[in-house]
Design a protein around this motif. Structure first.
Motif, short mmCIF file in Angstrom:
data_model
loop_
_atom_site.label_atom_id
_atom_site.label_comp_id
_atom_site.label_asym_id
_atom_site.label_seq_id
_atom_site.Cartn_x
_atom_site.Cartn_y
_atom_site.Cartn_z
N ASN A 121 1.05 -1.02 -0.09
CA ASN A 121 -0.56 -0.13 0.28
C ASN A 121 0.89 1.30 -0.37
O ASN A 121 1.76 1.37 0.11
CB ASN A 121 -0.88 -0.09 1.36
CG ASN A 121 0.10 0.01 2.29
OD1 ASN A 121 0.92 0.36 2.59
ND2 ASN A 121 -0.74 -0.19 3.42
N ASP A 122 -0.14 2.49 -0.63
CA ASP A 122 0.71 3.34 -0.46
C ASP A 122 1.67 4.13 1.05
O ASP A 122 2.61 4.65 0.18
CB ASP A 122 0.35 5.00 -1.07
CG ASP A 122 -0.24 4.85 -2.29
OD1 ASP A 122 -0.34 3.78 -2.58
OD2 ASP A 122 -1.24 5.18 -2.92
N ASP A 123 1.23 3.84 1.83
CA ASP A 123 2.05 4.27 2.93
C ASP A 123 3.61 3.28 3.34
O ASP A 123 4.74 4.12 3.68
CB ASP A 123 1.07 3.45 4.43
CG ASP A 123 -0.21 4.89 4.78
OD1 ASP A 123 -0.21 5.74 4.00
OD2 ASP A 123 -1.22 4.38 5.59
N LYS A 124 3.34 2.11 2.71
CA LYS A 124 4.59 0.95 2.63
C LYS A 124 5.36 1.43 1.87
O LYS A 124 6.45 1.91 1.82
CB LYS A 124 3.86 -0.02 2.19
CG LYS A 124 3.61 -1.03 3.65
CD LYS A 124 4.63 -1.97 4.14
CE LYS A 124 4.42 -2.74 5.43
NZ LYS A 124 2.98 -3.79 5.12
N ALA A 179 5.33 4.42 1.05
CA ALA A 179 6.37 5.69 0.81
C ALA A 179 7.70 5.94 2.45
O ALA A 179 8.61 6.32 1.90
CB ALA A 179 5.70 6.55 1.76
N GLU A 180 7.26 4.98 3.20
CA GLU A 180 8.37 3.96 4.16
C GLU A 180 9.61 3.46 3.15
O GLU A 180 10.68 3.64 3.47
CB GLU A 180 7.60 2.77 4.72
CG GLU A 180 7.03 3.30 6.26
CD GLU A 180 6.10 2.33 6.58
OE1 GLU A 180 7.28 0.96 6.94
OE2 GLU A 180 5.56 2.42 7.41
N LYS A 207 11.80 5.87 1.82
CA LYS A 207 12.35 7.05 2.54
C LYS A 207 13.94 6.42 3.28
O LYS A 207 14.94 6.65 3.33
CB LYS A 207 11.51 7.37 3.93
CG LYS A 207 12.58 8.45 4.97
CD LYS A 207 11.05 8.71 6.05
CE LYS A 207 12.21 9.20 7.50
NZ LYS A 207 10.69 8.98 8.80
#
Lengths: 137, 308
Positions: free
Chosen positions: B263-266, B268-269, B272
């Motif tokens: 998913n999009d949060d992952k 982003a992680e 980073k």
């Protein structure tokens, strides 16, 4: 009324999202107003030649946003604007999207005044279609 | 009824000589869906379909249609199944009336002659026309009318729109939508036209070199397969390690990754922790997703779609 919905299956936007977008826009422009009935799921599916589940998914998405209301047995109707829901997250998301547009505008050399005027003109394209009724805040 | 499986294969396998045409396929198609069966040329679609219908004997494994073993389909079960062959092979020496009369004997008590006549008329064909004098498109139209008239509970079509013009293809899709709106009908069709699959299917099965690579809701596939581009200030790392990475292409300062079920949060992680300066999730249509998903450098990776 379904005839104005145009879908393109090769798009990177899923078909249900295309339907959501077009109905949402029609509501915003008051081409569809409170109480108007959306075509039945099966009818729209047959007309657009798409899977009925895709239409059902689009309708339930619109319903989650409270833009439409389904009455069991009688169909799906455009909601009364007083029922539209908006919360801080919606406002935030809107602000972020505006930021993207403002960035792009400034990057191509527009000034703050140009941007504001443009935003007003575009908004008028939607709102002028609504029958003069003053919006009560 | 809702979760009832109408087509199920277990370890279904076919060799031709020492070559795997179909390699241990496990499929479960629930009642009430339209399932698009996609794969590149020679991926094993036609062989799989023939095995399911009991037209070929498997080297190993089993297949069941409507709860009945494919190798021993009874007439009563066959009667509930419609099959459209690749290329619409019909008896050339018959005319349309004769062909209808022949076909309807296999579906006693359930042939809708009125529906057949209406379709033939709608297509502008005459019942006296001999099949061998029909064009490809007209033969396809006859074959569609023949497939729909018994109102099959399970309709299996092998690349039914191959070589047809846009208007006749649309008639096929329309016919599928009409069938699926009747209670409890299920359709499996193979196609190379991903736009058509997206239009009418709500499930997708991806087969690649004889192996099932995905068997899930179409929407799930649309959401799960993503292309992410990481951009680095200096040089891009040689590789990143993440679950769900299907393949990764590197240029000097960029990594283009195809991810599945992240998913999009992952994302982003991940960007980073990989030290990327910025990242971008590219939009893909179903065709792009299919091509990336079956690209040679990602082959052999299997995902558990039921957990995505």
């Amino acid at each position: 009324m379904a005839l104005w919905i145009q879908i393109s299956p090769g798009s990177d936007k899923p078909i249900y999202a295309q339907i959501v977008e077009q109905i949402s826009e029609a509501i915003a422009k008051n081409e569809l107003s409170a109480g108007d009935k959306l075509p039945a799921v099966r009818k729209l599916a047959a007309e657009l030649v798409i899977n009925p589940n895709t239409v059902a998914r689009a309708y339930s998405f619109l319903e989650q946003g409270k833009l439409v209301t389904t009455k069991t047995g009688s169909g799906t109707f455009v909601s009364d604007p007083r029922l539209y829901s908006r919360d801080a997250a919606d406002i935030n998301m809107l602000a972020e999207r505006m930021d993207t547009l403002i960035t792009r505008g400034l990057n191509i050399g527009l000034e703050a005044g140009d941007l504001a005027a443009m935003f007003r003109d575009r908004t008028n394209k939607f709102v002028s279609k609504q029958k003069s009724e003053e919006k009560k805040k | 009824m809702i979760d009832e499986v109408v087509l199920e294969t277990r370890g279904l396998t076919k060799y031709y000589g020492s070559v795997f045409a179909v390699d241990h396929i496990d499929l479960k198609i629930p009642r009430g869906c339209i399932c698009g069966f996609v794969g590149r040329n020679a991926a094993g679609k036609t062989t799989a379909i023939k095995l399911m219908l009991g037209l070929l004997n498997p080297t190993a494994g089993t297949s069941k249609l409507l709860g009945c073993d494919s190798a021993a389909l009874t007439p009563a079960i066959r009667q509930r199944i419609g099959y459209v062959t690749e290329g619409h092979r019909l008896f050339g020496w018959m005319n349309i009336v004769e062909l209808e009369r022949f076909q309807r004997t296999f579906f006693p008590g359930q042939w809708d002659g009125k529906f057949f006549a209406e379709m033939i008329e709608y297509f502008g064909l005459s019942k006296k026309q001999k099949i061998k004098h029909l064009s490809n498109g007209q033969r396809a139209q006859v074959s569609l009318a023949l497939a729909l008239s018994p109102n099959p509970e399970l309709l299996i079509m092998d690349d039914p729109t191959l070589g047809l013009d846009a208007a006749i293809r649309r008639q096929f899709l329309s016919g599928m939508i009409e069938i699926i709106m009747r209670e409890g009908r299920t359709i499996l069709f193979s196609s190379h036209i991903l736009g058509d699959v997206e239009r009418v299917a709500d499930r997708i099965v991806v087969i690649d070199k004889g192996v099932i690579r995905a068997d899930c809701k179409l929407e799930q596939f649309r959401t799960a397969v993503k292309k992410v581009i990481l951009a680095f200030e200096d040089s891009a790392p040689l590789q990143v390690d993440i679950d769900g990475l299907l393949h990764c292409r590197r240029s000097e300062k960029e990594l283009a990754m195809i991810l599945v079920g992240i998913n999009d949060d992952k994302i982003a992680e991940l960007a980073k922790s990989a030290g990327a300066e910025k990242y971008h999730i590219a939009n893909m249509n179903l065709e792009d997703q299919f091509i990336e998903y079956t690209a040679p450098d990602g082959r052999g990776k299997l995902f558990k779609w039921e957990e995505i």
